[in-house]
Design a protein around this motif. Sequence first.
Motif, PDB file in Angstrom:
ATOM      1  N   PHE A 125       0.813  -1.220   0.000  1.00 38.00           N
ATOM      2  CA  PHE A 125       0.000   0.000   0.000  1.00 38.00           C
ATOM      3  C   PHE A 125       0.842   1.265   0.000  1.00 38.00           C
ATOM      4  CE2 PHE A 125       0.056   2.401   3.949  1.00 38.00           C
ATOM      5  CZ  PHE A 125       0.804   1.579   4.771  1.00 38.00           C
ATOM      6  N   SER A 266      -1.708  -1.955  11.425  1.00 45.17           N
ATOM      7  CA  SER A 266      -0.984  -0.713  11.701  1.00 45.17           C
ATOM      8  C   SER A 266       0.355  -0.923  12.369  1.00 45.17           C
ATOM      9  CB  SER A 266      -1.842   0.200  12.593  1.00 45.17           C
ATOM     10  OG  SER A 266      -3.016   0.577  11.904  1.00 45.17           O
ATOM     11  N   GLY A 270       0.328   5.615   9.925  1.00 47.61           N
ATOM     12  CA  GLY A 270       0.042   6.571   8.862  1.00 47.61           C
ATOM     13  C   GLY A 270      -1.236   6.199   8.118  1.00 47.61           C
ATOM     14  N   ASN A 271      -1.387   4.924   7.805  1.00 48.05           N
ATOM     15  CA  ASN A 271      -2.544   4.465   7.061  1.00 48.05           C
ATOM     16  C   ASN A 271      -3.837   4.754   7.828  1.00 48.05           C
ATOM     17  OD1 ASN A 271      -3.827   3.200   4.944  1.00 48.05           O
ATOM     18  ND2 ASN A 271      -3.009   1.155   5.364  1.00 48.05           N
ATOM     19  N   ALA A 319       6.564  -5.285   8.922  1.00 46.55           N
ATOM     20  CA  ALA A 319       6.411  -3.871   8.555  1.00 46.55           C
ATOM     21  C   ALA A 319       5.597  -3.118   9.613  1.00 46.55           C
ATOM     22  CB  ALA A 319       5.764  -3.736   7.184  1.00 46.55           C
ATOM     23  N   HIS A 374       0.501  -9.313   7.258  1.00 43.16           N
ATOM     24  CA  HIS A 374      -0.061  -8.031   7.705  1.00 43.16           C
ATOM     25  C   HIS A 374      -1.565  -8.002   7.496  1.00 43.16           C
ATOM     26  CE1 HIS A 374       4.107  -7.605   6.501  1.00 43.16           C
ATOM     27  NE2 HIS A 374       4.229  -6.712   7.479  1.00 43.16           N
ATOM     28  N   THR A 399      -2.669  -4.901   2.925  1.00 44.48           N
ATOM     29  CA  THR A 399      -1.589  -3.943   2.705  1.00 44.48           C
ATOM     30  C   THR A 399      -0.445  -4.478   1.850  1.00 44.48           C
ATOM     31  OG1 THR A 399      -0.751  -4.582   4.876  1.00 44.48           O
ATOM     32  CG2 THR A 399      -2.014  -2.542   4.749  1.00 44.48           C
TER      33      THR A 399
HETATM   34  C1  LIG Z   1       4.060  -0.103   6.412  1.00 41.30           C
HETATM   35  C2  LIG Z   1       3.158  -1.292   6.410  1.00 41.30           C
HETATM   36  C3  LIG Z   1       2.105  -1.431   7.351  1.00 41.30           C
HETATM   37  C4  LIG Z   1       1.874  -0.439   8.454  1.00 41.30           C
HETATM   38  O1  LIG Z   1       1.394   0.798   7.982  1.00 41.30           O
HETATM   39  P1  LIG Z   1       1.484   2.097   8.903  1.00 41.30           P
HETATM   40  O2  LIG Z   1       0.988   3.200   8.062  1.00 41.30           O
HETATM   41  O3  LIG Z   1       2.950   2.243   9.251  1.00 41.30           O
HETATM   42  O4  LIG Z   1       0.660   1.841  10.104  1.00 41.30           O
HETATM   43  C5  LIG Z   1       1.252  -2.518   7.227  1.00 41.30           C
HETATM   44  N1  LIG Z   1       1.451  -3.467   6.286  1.00 41.30           N
HETATM   45  C6  LIG Z   1       2.457  -3.376   5.375  1.00 41.30           C
HETATM   46  C7  LIG Z   1       2.613  -4.453   4.377  1.00 41.30           C
HETATM   47  C8  LIG Z   1       3.343  -2.289   5.401  1.00 41.30           C
HETATM   48  O5  LIG Z   1       4.333  -2.222   4.507  1.00 41.30           O
END
Ligand SMILES: *Cc1c(COP(=O)(O)O)cnc(C)c1O
Length: 452
Positions: A125, A266, A270-271, A319, A374, A399
């Motif tokens: 994402f 999360s 940020g998301n 992540a 994730h 994500t």
């Molecule tokens: C970065 C990431 C997240 C977490 O997102 P945040 O915006 O940092 O909470 C979740 N899943 C994947 C695959 C990511 O790369």
Amino acid sequence: MRFRSTRNPSLDVGFEEAVFRGLAPDGGLYHPIDNPDLTELFRGLPLGIAFEEVAGRLVEALFPEMADPFAIAHRAFPFAPALSTLPTRVKSGDGPNAVGVQSKGKPSPESVSILELYHGPSCAFKDFGASFLATVMEGFLKARERRAVILTATSGDTGSAVAQAFYRKENIDVVVLYPSGRVSPLQEKQLTTLGDNIVALEVKGSFDDCQRMAKEAFVDPELSKRITLTSANSINLGRLLPQAFYYVWAWAQLRRRENLYFSVPSGNFGNLTAGVMAWRWGLPVSGFIAATNRNDVVPEYLKTGRFNPRPSVSTYSNAMDVGNPSNFERLLAIFAGDWKGMSAMIAEEVVTDDETLQTIREVYERTEAILDPHTAVGYLASQRFLADHAGAQVVSLSTAHPGKFVEVVEKTIGVRPELPPALSRLLELPKHSVVIDNTLGALSAFLLDHFA
Ligand SMILES: *Cc1c(COP(=O)(O)O)cnc(C)c1O
């Protein structure tokens, strides 16, 4: 839209300045001063509207100073999100693949929709934010006839989204620092096969060395006199804001006015913060679910009102291994520090590694859909939430493509998920990197030599 630092309300800047600075000079994060009311815009979105069109309308509404909002959206988003439904009981026979490909079950009134955010160039994402940032930076630089160098340190994943997003953007060079021998072979290929305006510096040292070198370079007076250095890290508003666009798009596909929730896997938050912003602009969302792995600093805050950052622990959803999520400061700003207000809008679910693997296994056995670790965290959170919220519909954000996490997935279900073609292609290409020592001196010499 004007922005100010989360730490000092008197620092008031426009979007262009916020984008090039990244972090506010006082160390705070840039944050919108006023929330536009976009209720009318949301209402006017036709069912089935394309993502690019939603993005164009939002850029137009949020940044009236930008010359051609629809051209920006077109250039930034040659890829789009997709929405699919994971059948709850039936087993489909289309064979193993990513969730969206074969999950064509009818949505039930209480159901989980999967918002697939992994169709961009790095199959995660973060492509949405990185690509939008690259596009607006290119536009700003060209208008001012200036050049800039993006300097970014990576432990693997974020660097590749940035490198792909800035590839062949005009007036911009990208220098990625990565620790030699400490990123996966695929990640290394993502960083080192692009070429053109993307340079991969392979540092003889650790990720911490890379980060330290980048930080030192940003504050080095000699360098900043001779080169415009800028960062593209995930706290940049230019990466954060466009993440709100796919919440709006998903809502426009579902058109549910009540009882609609988003479950967001999360780490740095940020998301999730971007989704909450869309709600503040008037998107009719009932709430969000902050889904984390054992790095549960924010869920703990939501439960207790106490924010207790601590070193991260490593998990399968790596992540999301963040012990001190930087966007928490933005969430606090949105809710004006009101814990009760925040916890009324954001539910929390914490998922362990064992539960993550069980979820991947359970979903695969039931539907043959493969979730990445994730996405699995967010999906289990959705199911738990639904268990005590009858009549709710949850959109669970996916994500990353499962093919990016082959080892974990394969050991869990005994099936090797296919790498998306965009990535498997890279494995064939030759690697180009420049090996350097882990010192500021080595980095400065390279930068001055190539860009001054
Ligand atoms: C970065 C990431 C997240 C977490 O997102 P945040 O915006 O940092 O909470 C979740 N899943 C994947 C695959 C990511 O790369």
